[in-house]
Write an enzyme that holds these catalytic residues in place. Structure first.
Site, PDB file in Angstrom:
ATOM      1  N   ILE A 183       0.826  -1.210   0.000  1.00 25.93           N
ATOM      2  CA  ILE A 183       0.000   0.000   0.000  1.00 25.93           C
ATOM      3  C   ILE A 183       0.865   1.267   0.000  1.00 25.93           C
ATOM      4  O   ILE A 183       0.403   2.337  -0.405  1.00 25.93           O
ATOM      5  CB  ILE A 183      -0.971  -0.036   1.215  1.00 25.93           C
ATOM      6  N   HIS A 231       5.787 -12.060   5.815  1.00 27.11           N
ATOM      7  CA  HIS A 231       5.653 -11.579   4.432  1.00 27.11           C
ATOM      8  C   HIS A 231       7.028 -11.295   3.876  1.00 27.11           C
ATOM      9  O   HIS A 231       7.925 -10.837   4.591  1.00 27.11           O
ATOM     10  CB  HIS A 231       4.771 -10.333   4.353  1.00 27.11           C
ATOM     11  N   LEU A 232       7.147 -11.554   2.597  1.00 25.06           N
ATOM     12  CA  LEU A 232       8.390 -11.245   1.897  1.00 25.06           C
ATOM     13  C   LEU A 232       8.158  -9.986   1.068  1.00 25.06           C
ATOM     14  O   LEU A 232       7.233  -9.942   0.250  1.00 25.06           O
ATOM     15  CB  LEU A 232       8.772 -12.429   0.996  1.00 25.06           C
TER      16      LEU A 232
END
Ligand code: 5GP
Ligand code: ZN
Length: 114
Positions: free
Chosen positions: A31, A100-101
């Site tokens: 985002i 998360h990557l």
């Protein structure tokens, strides 16, 4: 995890700009992108931090990297390069506690990271 932002994105309960999905992982645009390509790739199953990766998670965690390579190839940045980052806990600046990557590319990166 009912209270986890990325579990909600994985379940489709919160919208995201999805760029890839299969049975194990989902990838979507960050985002607040820090590069022309800034994709987050997550396991669909909830894992809070890299400290919590269990032996049975090793396959899906490896898939985060193969998915990053696939997206890089699709975007034509596999040869020019990209960065894969997984932040763990406070000193690394982890904000969302679902593994998360970050896959960042499309510009030259500096080293060491800040
Ligand atoms: P961390 O600091 O935990 O490694 O990274 C979390 C990332 O998630 C940040 O880069 C942030 O911009 C991104 N992010 C936070 N909330 C949302 C959201 O609701 N949607 C998307 N697509 N990205 C988010
Ligand atoms: Zn989660």
């Amino acid at each position: 995890m009912s209270d986890c932002l990325f579990c909600k994105i994985a379940a489709g309960e919160i919208p995201a700009e999805k760029v890839y999905e299969d049975d194990d992982v989902i990838a979507f645009n960050d985002i607040n992108p820090q590069a022309p390509t800034h994709v987050l790739i997550i396991p669909k199953s909830h894992i809070a931090t890299t400290n919590d990766i269990a032996p049975e998670d090793e396959k899906v965690v490896g898939k985060l990297l193969t998915t990053a390579a696939k997206i890089a190839k699709d975007r034509g940045i596999d040869a020019s390069g990209y960065r894969s980052v997984m932040n763990c806990n406070a000193d690394a600046g982890q904000m969302v506690f679902h593994v998360h990557l970050h896959m960042l590319g499309g510009r030259k990166m500096s080293w060491p990271p800040g």
